[in-house]
Design an enzyme around this catalytic site. Sequence first.
Site, PDB file in Angstrom:
ATOM      1  N   VAL A  78     -12.455  -4.420   1.278  1.00  0.00           N
ATOM      2  CA  VAL A  78     -12.316  -5.205   2.159  1.00  0.00           C
ATOM      3  C   VAL A  78     -13.248  -5.474   2.904  1.00  0.00           C
ATOM      4  O   VAL A  78     -13.543  -4.600   3.712  1.00  0.00           O
ATOM      5  CB  VAL A  78     -10.869  -5.509   2.576  1.00  0.00           C
ATOM      6  CG1 VAL A  78     -10.517  -6.738   3.328  1.00  0.00           C
ATOM      7  CG2 VAL A  78      -9.668  -5.186   1.548  1.00  0.00           C
TER       8      VAL A  78
ATOM      9  N   GLY B  23      -4.904   6.038  10.274  1.00  0.00           N
ATOM     10  CA  GLY B  23      -4.732   5.185  11.290  1.00  0.00           C
ATOM     11  C   GLY B  23      -5.677   4.273  11.791  1.00  0.00           C
ATOM     12  O   GLY B  23      -6.775   4.148  10.939  1.00  0.00           O
TER      13      GLY B  23
ATOM     14  N   GLY C 230      -8.433  -3.556   5.476  1.00  0.00           N
ATOM     15  CA  GLY C 230      -8.643  -3.021   4.452  1.00  0.00           C
ATOM     16  C   GLY C 230      -7.157  -2.032   4.005  1.00  0.00           C
ATOM     17  O   GLY C 230      -6.676  -2.037   2.974  1.00  0.00           O
ATOM     18  N   HIS C 231      -6.869  -1.210   4.977  1.00  0.00           N
ATOM     19  CA  HIS C 231      -5.621  -0.762   5.173  1.00  0.00           C
ATOM     20  C   HIS C 231      -4.357  -1.593   4.717  1.00  0.00           C
ATOM     21  O   HIS C 231      -3.643  -1.264   3.920  1.00  0.00           O
ATOM     22  CB  HIS C 231      -5.095   0.150   6.211  1.00  0.00           C
ATOM     23  CG  HIS C 231      -6.251   1.117   6.702  1.00  0.00           C
ATOM     24  ND1 HIS C 231      -6.889   0.926   7.900  1.00  0.00           N
ATOM     25  CD2 HIS C 231      -6.586   2.326   6.099  1.00  0.00           C
ATOM     26  CE1 HIS C 231      -7.829   2.004   7.988  1.00  0.00           C
ATOM     27  NE2 HIS C 231      -7.583   2.854   7.136  1.00  0.00           N
TER      28      HIS C 231
ATOM     29  N   GLY D  51      -8.616   2.888  -0.856  1.00  0.00           N
ATOM     30  CA  GLY D  51      -9.714   2.010  -1.105  1.00  0.00           C
ATOM     31  C   GLY D  51     -11.102   2.516  -1.283  1.00  0.00           C
ATOM     32  O   GLY D  51     -11.411   3.640  -1.298  1.00  0.00           O
ATOM     33  N   LEU D  52     -11.747   1.604  -2.289  1.00  0.00           N
ATOM     34  CA  LEU D  52     -12.968   1.957  -2.692  1.00  0.00           C
ATOM     35  C   LEU D  52     -14.224   1.942  -1.898  1.00  0.00           C
ATOM     36  O   LEU D  52     -15.252   2.418  -2.309  1.00  0.00           O
ATOM     37  CB  LEU D  52     -13.354   0.961  -3.881  1.00  0.00           C
ATOM     38  CG  LEU D  52     -12.603   1.147  -5.046  1.00  0.00           C
ATOM     39  CD1 LEU D  52     -12.577  -0.037  -6.114  1.00  0.00           C
ATOM     40  CD2 LEU D  52     -13.246   2.402  -5.867  1.00  0.00           C
TER      41      LEU D  52
END
Lengths: 287, 287
Positions: free
Chosen positions: A178, A33, A38-39, A149-150
Amino acid sequence: MQILHRIQDVREAVKTARAENSGLKVGFVPTMGYLHKGHASLLEAAREQSDLVVLSIFVNPLQFGPNEDLSRYPRDQERDLAVARAAGTDIVFFPSVEEMYPQPTKTVVSVSEVTERLCGAARPGHFDGVATVVTKLFNIVQPDQAYFGLKDAQQIAVIQQMVDDLNTPVGIVPCPIVREEDGLAMSSRNVYLQPEERKQALVLSAALRMAEGLVQSDSGSLQAEELRQAVIDHIRQSPLADIDYADILAYPSLVPVTDLRSTPAFIIALAVKFGKTRLIDNIIIRK
Amino acid sequence: MQILHRIQDVREAVKTARAENSGLKVGFVPTMGYLHKGHASLLEAAREQSDLVVLSIFVNPLQFGPNEDLSRYPRDQERDLAVARAAGTDIVFFPSVEEMYPQPTKTVVSVSEVTERLCGAARPGHFDGVATVVTKLFNIVQPDQAYFGLKDAQQIAVIQQMVDDLNTPVGIVPCPIVREEDGLAMSSRNVYLQPEERKQALVLSAALRMAEGLVQSDSGSLQAEELRQAVIDHIRQSPLADIDYADILAYPSLVPVTDLRSTPAFIIALAVKFGKTRLIDNIIIRK
């Protein structure tokens, strides 16, 4: 968009969707959350590649150490739902701790080797908690693909290893980091930063860009340790930066590398504290 | 009956069957082969309750300790296939070690507490190996229900705990112990027994029957330790019997019990060596 709190309801919603479309592709984005861009990028990737997009929001106690920020981890349910809706999410799974752990779990999924260094070393038990909750969420949602995400590059390496070892029928899709316009990697924890810390935190992405430049201009003599030292020296220019680790490892195996030319891909991975806030960032450099 | 050696082929066979029948019930019987009437009873239960019956035959190295009988574990592929066919099996999954473990696994599924005693204590790492391979097999076959024999009562308790903790979407069906006419519990390892050992091995089932009789005729004063001692004394009448453990625990939690009346179900569990052959047997007594 359906907002579901119960495991059974998620199972049934996915089952119903699959019954209506036997070729249904379910894309899954597990998160804690406090969603940021990015999410959102993960949800958008899932939206593009799937028929049904499931987001989970669960701050998983099992992956926090006793002295970590579980209780103060930031939460904003309303904004999260707005981000989810904007990204075209179909189902939000929003369980309570009691729903996910009605009893303290006696079962742990544990991945060795790729967890030995970086955050695995700095946060004992963290990746057991991650691997266990991801296994639970995969078993509940039963997605075809899951998006990560990386920024948490070690997390992706751990989950890919787990999926390979356990024959988990889920494809793992790594998505690019991001960043804010000024370079800071998006993180739910950025909200903790005091103004001066926020300013100095730019040193992470700057150090990684500098390192990338050194690699690009290298004629073949650059050694991993030399590069690592240059990164550390760069970060130390910010007096508020307290380095937890700054490491260069082969990716995705996360074993030490000495000769940068000997490995097809390596990661420069950073964890640095600014005040009480621990930030991570990384770059993966491929030949 | 399809005989498949590759993970990918099993996945596709099950997927094809599900595509043809969206309500398909898949029943799964994981075994280490050398099938006897106990295994046949599992296949028959699966046959009765499922549309598609999948049997796996895999001697899993991960669940054997360094000094155990992995290399000499009995195998008879031809007879196994005949048993499978007679029981109405649809798919036999018969993978090689390389197919199941192309690399040494870095991921282990580990269940605590229910594994602390009995075979968990006597065979360190055994149940990690069981939980890990069962997770892999469940991920490959993706059955609705899986069938296990109660001779390995602790194994069922471990797997049920794992399934509960990890939200594994598989129903666990425990099936009764199948015995030879003279009472010896069916086991692939019975074939190791020398004639005199085979004769004396009857002491296991005899001791359990005796114990059951004591419980049935008890007026309320019988204590667990007293019952345990009676079982041990009974077994010791056989000079070849070398007791590994003889324990009385609450079932399925497998925690110690002192007052037999305080627990709704308890297990009397035995592991006894005859020569090199270690046999297990048990009885679960419910109020």
